[in-house]
Design a protein around this motif. Structure first.
Motif, short mmCIF file in Angstrom:
data_model
loop_
_atom_site.label_atom_id
_atom_site.label_comp_id
_atom_site.label_asym_id
_atom_site.label_seq_id
_atom_site.Cartn_x
_atom_site.Cartn_y
_atom_site.Cartn_z
N ILE B 76 1.68 7.31 1.84
CA ILE B 76 1.30 5.78 1.88
C ILE B 76 1.27 5.26 3.22
N ASP B 77 0.12 4.80 3.70
CA ASP B 77 -0.01 4.14 4.97
C ASP B 77 0.21 2.81 5.06
N VAL B 78 -0.11 1.99 4.09
CA VAL B 78 -0.08 0.46 4.36
C VAL B 78 0.91 -0.08 3.13
N ILE B 79 2.02 -1.00 3.35
CA ILE B 79 2.57 -1.77 2.45
C ILE B 79 2.29 -2.92 2.34
N ASP B 80 1.66 -3.47 1.25
CA ASP B 80 1.02 -4.94 1.01
C ASP B 80 2.17 -5.59 0.22
N ILE B 81 2.55 -6.61 0.64
CA ILE B 81 3.81 -7.33 0.12
C ILE B 81 3.11 -8.55 -0.58
N CYS B 82 3.33 -8.60 -1.96
CA CYS B 82 2.86 -9.95 -2.64
C CYS B 82 4.02 -10.57 -3.81
N LEU B 93 11.16 -5.04 6.57
CA LEU B 93 11.93 -4.25 7.63
C LEU B 93 11.87 -2.54 7.13
N ALA B 94 12.17 -2.34 5.87
CA ALA B 94 12.12 -0.99 5.49
C ALA B 94 10.61 -0.31 5.65
N ALA B 95 9.80 -1.07 5.48
CA ALA B 95 8.30 -0.44 5.49
C ALA B 95 8.04 -0.32 7.01
N LEU B 96 8.34 -1.19 8.01
CA LEU B 96 8.14 -1.01 9.18
C LEU B 96 8.95 0.25 9.94
N ALA B 97 10.19 0.10 9.49
CA ALA B 97 11.04 1.33 9.78
C ALA B 97 10.44 2.62 9.32
N ALA B 98 9.81 2.74 8.20
CA ALA B 98 9.32 3.88 7.76
C ALA B 98 7.78 4.45 8.37
N GLY B 99 7.51 3.27 9.24
CA GLY B 99 6.27 3.61 9.96
C GLY B 99 5.12 3.15 9.33
N LYS B 100 5.05 2.37 8.23
CA LYS B 100 4.03 1.78 7.39
C LYS B 100 3.28 0.65 8.01
N HIS B 101 2.06 0.51 8.14
CA HIS B 101 1.63 -0.91 8.46
C HIS B 101 1.90 -1.83 7.44
N VAL B 102 2.31 -3.04 7.56
CA VAL B 102 2.63 -3.94 6.49
C VAL B 102 1.78 -5.28 6.66
N LEU B 103 1.24 -5.66 5.50
CA LEU B 103 0.55 -6.91 5.35
C LEU B 103 1.45 -7.64 4.34
N LEU B 131 1.30 -1.58 12.43
CA LEU B 131 0.79 -2.79 12.80
C LEU B 131 1.29 -3.61 11.65
N SER B 132 1.21 -4.92 11.82
CA SER B 132 1.57 -5.84 10.59
C SER B 132 0.89 -7.13 10.72
N MET B 133 0.70 -7.80 9.65
CA MET B 133 -0.26 -9.15 9.45
C MET B 133 0.56 -9.94 8.55
N CYS B 134 0.29 -11.09 8.47
CA CYS B 134 0.93 -12.10 7.54
C CYS B 134 -0.42 -12.78 6.86
N GLY B 135 -0.38 -13.00 5.37
CA GLY B 135 -1.54 -13.08 4.72
C GLY B 135 -1.72 -14.79 4.69
N PHE B 136 -2.12 -15.20 5.76
CA PHE B 136 -2.70 -16.74 5.87
C PHE B 136 -4.32 -16.50 5.58
N ALA B 361 -3.41 -5.32 17.61
CA ALA B 361 -2.90 -6.27 16.88
C ALA B 361 -3.42 -7.11 16.05
N PRO B 362 -3.41 -7.13 14.75
CA PRO B 362 -4.02 -8.09 13.90
C PRO B 362 -3.55 -9.30 13.98
N SER B 363 -4.31 -10.30 13.66
CA SER B 363 -3.84 -11.64 13.53
C SER B 363 -4.05 -12.60 12.32
N PRO B 364 -3.11 -13.17 11.72
CA PRO B 364 -1.84 -13.52 12.42
C PRO B 364 -0.77 -12.31 12.34
N GLY B 365 -0.32 -11.96 13.46
CA GLY B 365 0.98 -11.34 13.40
C GLY B 365 2.22 -11.83 12.84
#
Lengths: 397, 397, 397, 397
Positions: B76-82, B93-103, B131-136, B361-365
């Motif tokens: 898994i490369d990306v964790i998408d949190i909905c 935090l867990a996803a980032l620690a595991a090296g996953k990109h996070v949306l 990398l990480s981004m917030c879903g605005f 870095a994607p925006s909004p980070g």
């Protein structure tokens, strides 16, 4: 027991319409319960390079440059025709003969004779459960489907006026290039068949009435244009060094019409209404109410209730047609989160596959599409006869 | 050489947002050229039955009821949190620690403390290319992206007024049920964080300015509601026999604000504006121009050019933002054929995957999302302090 | 037996408001049946030349440069005050003491103390049949009068939201000149009293509720401006050679408010909303319905009926408020032939003269206008106290 | 030296149009500088009671029941004809012969023959400085005057499309009564001459082009109606006990047209468009721009600038036509404070009196009005000939 095998589709056409249908085949089963799961089996185009690239891009399992392959393969259930109008009849007849269900883009054909052949073939195929439909996709707009429901419920009373103008402006610039849409041999006609056909179908479908006679005018404002360089948008980009060629179709058309219930219709279609991007507009006035619609605001329906129950509060309502109580909407997003153009095609696939599953005739069938074709023919005939009122030929009962 | 392996996504959440993200992951590569092809690998939900059914429906390869599985799997490369806001911090935090990109869906968290932890973790992860981004997602509306372009070009001059009201009405009826969105423990806040957060982010992003202080009010009009029976729409359907429970979040919020450039902001968000379905509206007035937008007409931007070049022709223009010259639009349909709500998410995935491909870095980070969270906190503090003007805490440089 | 002698009017003020009132006095008896026929007896201004010219132009029998003459003459029945706010109290008190009916432009005064004096004097004068009214003319807009009727009938249910923004842009340009409207000594305040006062009165009148507390902000964006050269429009034309002077009033104001029935109010007024010419807008959301209005479309009212009787047809109705069933309209033109700004004043005179004929108190009396003044004072107090929530002082019962 | 004596007016007609003209004569000199001051000298009607009452109400010095008195009196300068169309020719010819300036309501006459006689008489009278004008009042709408200015400036380029529909609904109800407007002998025609004539004049005036041929349809939906009881609105109130009589005019008309510059026109007029109160709408598309107008929003003009200078900001602008830079507006209120229907007539009087003062021909003169009449005649001829394209007869050069 119902057939629950996948429904394997072959799509013929790789351009704008091909992309729209692809997205619809992909999306429909994700939001609607379909009796059979569509499979995007085969994409057919003319150029091997383009077709291969588009098959990957649009998500088709295989590709071919020969539509006859699609028709002859046993593992194809549906032929979806998204090619220019001059090719519809040959493909559709072959597909029906091969027992494939057919979805064919509008206008059904480039002549009434072709359309009659297609309607006859479709009627015959239907005897053995082979179904066909014509792609008048605007019927699948939730706002227009709601308008039809209102009219069918009698909210508007007797219909007196139909006022439909379909306005685009991608040909306003005389430097816009020639494309197949400006070539009568390929397209059959110009604004008349390309967008006017939509207005005609929508008007007849909404009112449940037929256009019985027309008085029409066609106009070509720009009679020569440069050859097309690259594909882009509806018409492509002109090649500045290219020779100019003749425009052989109408830039604009207008006609007045009488409906079978006595209503007066006024129709106009043009690709030269500067500033109107895709203003597919229709207004219908009945004895006790009205509706108005503009595709540039496709998630809205204007409705006037003139039945007199609340006189001081009368006014056109702007219904935001995004609520679960509205047609097609319950399967999508929460209220107020609108749909886009592509969803018309998604709904079209839903309705088509649902009909196939149920074994019932989808609407509009080729017969209904022939009705539109006959109006197009009457428009052309009237325009040639100094706009003289010209009856629309009808199928004998 | 760029990494061109597929980008395998795990999506956590199976409801409204999960469906929207699924459709976006599916659609993005069909219309945009992405550096890596997303694969819809794993859907995670709480209930096995629902999750299994949704995985099939929404088109995911596998499903699980344990988000930790998603985080710990190597493929898994990306964790998408909905999921609801109370769970964001732990998963992210867990996803980032595991090296996953996070949306991560908005609002980023239910408190500033959580958001700080997330922003810190994101900053640290970014060092190693995670990398990480917030879903605005409203930033991805073509009309709003165009507005931002106009403001950045200086068309409006110095910004003086920001007027943002986000109006919904799905709680107008006092009989509408309790849902997790009305539970402070899960949702953090009500209209404030759910929809007001969008307005805050949009305003700061459009103007390129920060909100520096606020004077705020929160209001709960209906303090008790029946328990929810079935899921439907944003709030579900009430179970008529169920007991009533307390509403622990705001129904509505309003605040005035000062922006870093001196502009005066007026914000309002409510779920009880009867008749407004999803009126996410914003108007910005500058010294030499204005823009106005309403999401109920998402394909339009109103723009007033007050730079004085054509005085007698001045007026708000209704730009139909569907032309290839407009942001995101060239990849879609011809001019005038509009997009819908779901396409915001498609664009979001495009921007996210593009950033991942470029390693930028994607925006909004999460840092920008924390900025929004700090405004939310200041709003709550001001509301508790009789609306006294309250500064928004800022990151130290 | 009713007094049917002519009603002789003296008008004080020769500028914009003077012209509007003149046209109204002239027009009212031509379209409405009034108990007494107004006579345009005396125009009073400061400059002899201007006043003489305006008296001829506007159709007054005589002119004077001394308002005391108007108050002391026996043949004057009504004093109509259209001067800047700093002069209201003196003129009004003298007129009431002299037994003249008084119509006074808004805001009633430049301070609560002055307004209290005026309200007290008015109350006392009323004992002897001397009547007074304040010129909140927007109440006379047919669309707003219809909105009030709807709310009074209970169509909206409990009111939850009031959203009023009054947007103008004649000060957007920093080179726009100083005028008396930018001088606190003359005008009392800026956007707050000039246009915000209208919104406050309209909101209280429409809802039938009082504003009980506010949290407010005032803002002056341009603190110095060139002196005015010639009169023109609202602000005149700058004299390019003139010195600059300080702007001593607010350019913009915003406040949140609580209404006596619990509704949440959000108010904004500005003269720097580039592109908004006279957007006096108000939206009110109740539990079962909403209304929305924009004076730039003064002949229209938007109304949403959320009482659930026709769910799929719900939407904001655009009521063209030009039908005989609508307030004030029956005396004018056929349906669909709209009114203009000046007709607000015609209606105002009709209501005022009708009250005089009936011997009943016209509305808004000075007491109601004092209520508005108290809100203005609370706004200023809150703005000075870092927007802290500030109660609105009320008359003791 | 210019004649500065008062301009004494006799008005013939006491109903809706009489009231509108009265208010205009009264108001014009109060806001505009006129070369001669109009005096409202004499009102002429058929019934003594009504005329006497209306003279008092509307402010006329004297009244009479004999229009010949008005024509023959030496102290009358202007004859203003507001009677049904069948009487225009006789009154106008007599007035011109007597050396009176004539303002005549539209349509000019009930037949081309009458209109020719009037135009000839007007041309001859003009030789001796006796002037005449026809009351196509919509030309005096500031928004339409601005549209004409834009077209004359070449902003739109070559005109391709004219789309004009004038929609009312006061006859939607089959129980609406017969009035003189439904009697061919009095009114000449129905929607065609009453409102369609406005659209025809507006279209020719805006474009500066003539309609050269038409293909037309007329329709009467309700062929019998009850006799009128009392006067009210445009059509009065039915007497429920009265007998029914035949409707001898059209309820609706539609035609396509060719303009002298090649543009395609589509016209429609109806009094049965349920919900449209007075939607006098026109849209004109040129090669490089468009305008659109709806009289229900008379203070607005929509304008699209397609000249390509700012592609991403293109859109129809909603110009609020209330600024001093706009036609007629500088003499009225500050920007944003709109005008109403009656001000069209005020402007008409201003233009007429200004022309009289200057001794120049006012526009539209009877010749221009005859041009409209010839279009009406061609429409009727085409409608009788199965909509065959029918040329519009033109004056020989």
């Amino acid at each position: 027991m119902a057939d629950q095998t996948p429904l394997r589709v072959a799509l013929i056409g790789t351009a704008f319409m091909g992309a729209a249908h692809s997205q619809a085949w992909r999306t429909a089963p994700r939001f609607f319960d379909l009796p059979r799961e569509p499979e995007m089996a085969l994409l057919v185009g003319r150029s091997a390079d383009t077709t291969a690239a588009q098959a990957t891009k649009l998500g088709w399992q295989e590709w071919s440059t020969d539509w006859r392959e699609a028709v002859s393969r046993d593992d194809i259930d549906v032929i979806d025709i998204c090619t220019p109008g001059d090719t519809h009849v040959e493909i559709a007849l072959a597909a029906l003969a091969a027992g494939k269900h057919v979805l064919c883009e509008k206008p059904l054909a480039n002549s009434v004779a072709e359309a009659v052949a297609m309607a006859d073939a479709a009627e015959q195929a239907a005897q053995s459960g082979v179904l066909s439909m014509c792609g008048f996709s605007y019927r699948r707009t939730p706002a227009l489907a709601l308008a039809r429901r209102f009219i069918a419920e009698g909210r508007l009373g007797a219909i007196r006026h139909v006022r439909a103008d379909y306005l685009q402006d991608w040909l306003s610039d005389p430097a816009a290039p020639l494309s197949w849409r400006l070539d009568k041999a390929k397209a059959g006609s110009g604004a008349l068949g390309d967008i006017g056909a939509h207005s005609i179908d929508t008007a007849q479908w909404l009112t449940g009435e037929s256009i019985t006679e027309v008085s029409a005018t066609l106009r070509t404002f720009v009679t020569e244009r440069p050859q097309r360089g690259a594909a882009a948008g509806l018409g492509g980009v002109a090649d500045p060094d290219a020779a100019r060629g003749p425009v052989t179709v109408d830039d604009a058309m207008a006609f007045t019409a009488t409906f079978s219930g006595g209503a007066l219709g006024v129709f106009e279609a043009t690709r030269m209404a500067t500033g109107r991007r895709n203003a597919n507009r229709i207004e219908i006035n009945g004895e006790s109410g009205s509706i108005a619609f503009d595709f540039e605001r496709m998630n809205e329906l204007e409705y006037f209730d003139g039945r007199g129950t609340d006189p001081e509060a009368e006014g056109f309502r702007r219904i935001v047609v995004t609520d679960p109580v509205h047609p097609y909407v319950a399967n999508w997003w929460p209220t107020g989160h609108g749909l886009g153009y592509e969803h018309l095609f998604t709904h079209q696939m839903v309705d088509f596959v649902t009909a196939i599953g149920a074994g019932t005739a989808p609407s509009p069938g080729f017969g209904e599409a022939l009705d539109v074709q006959r109006v197009l023919a009457a428009v052309e005939a009237s325009a040639k006869a100094r706009s003289q009122t010209t009856p629309v030929e009808r199928r004998t009962a």
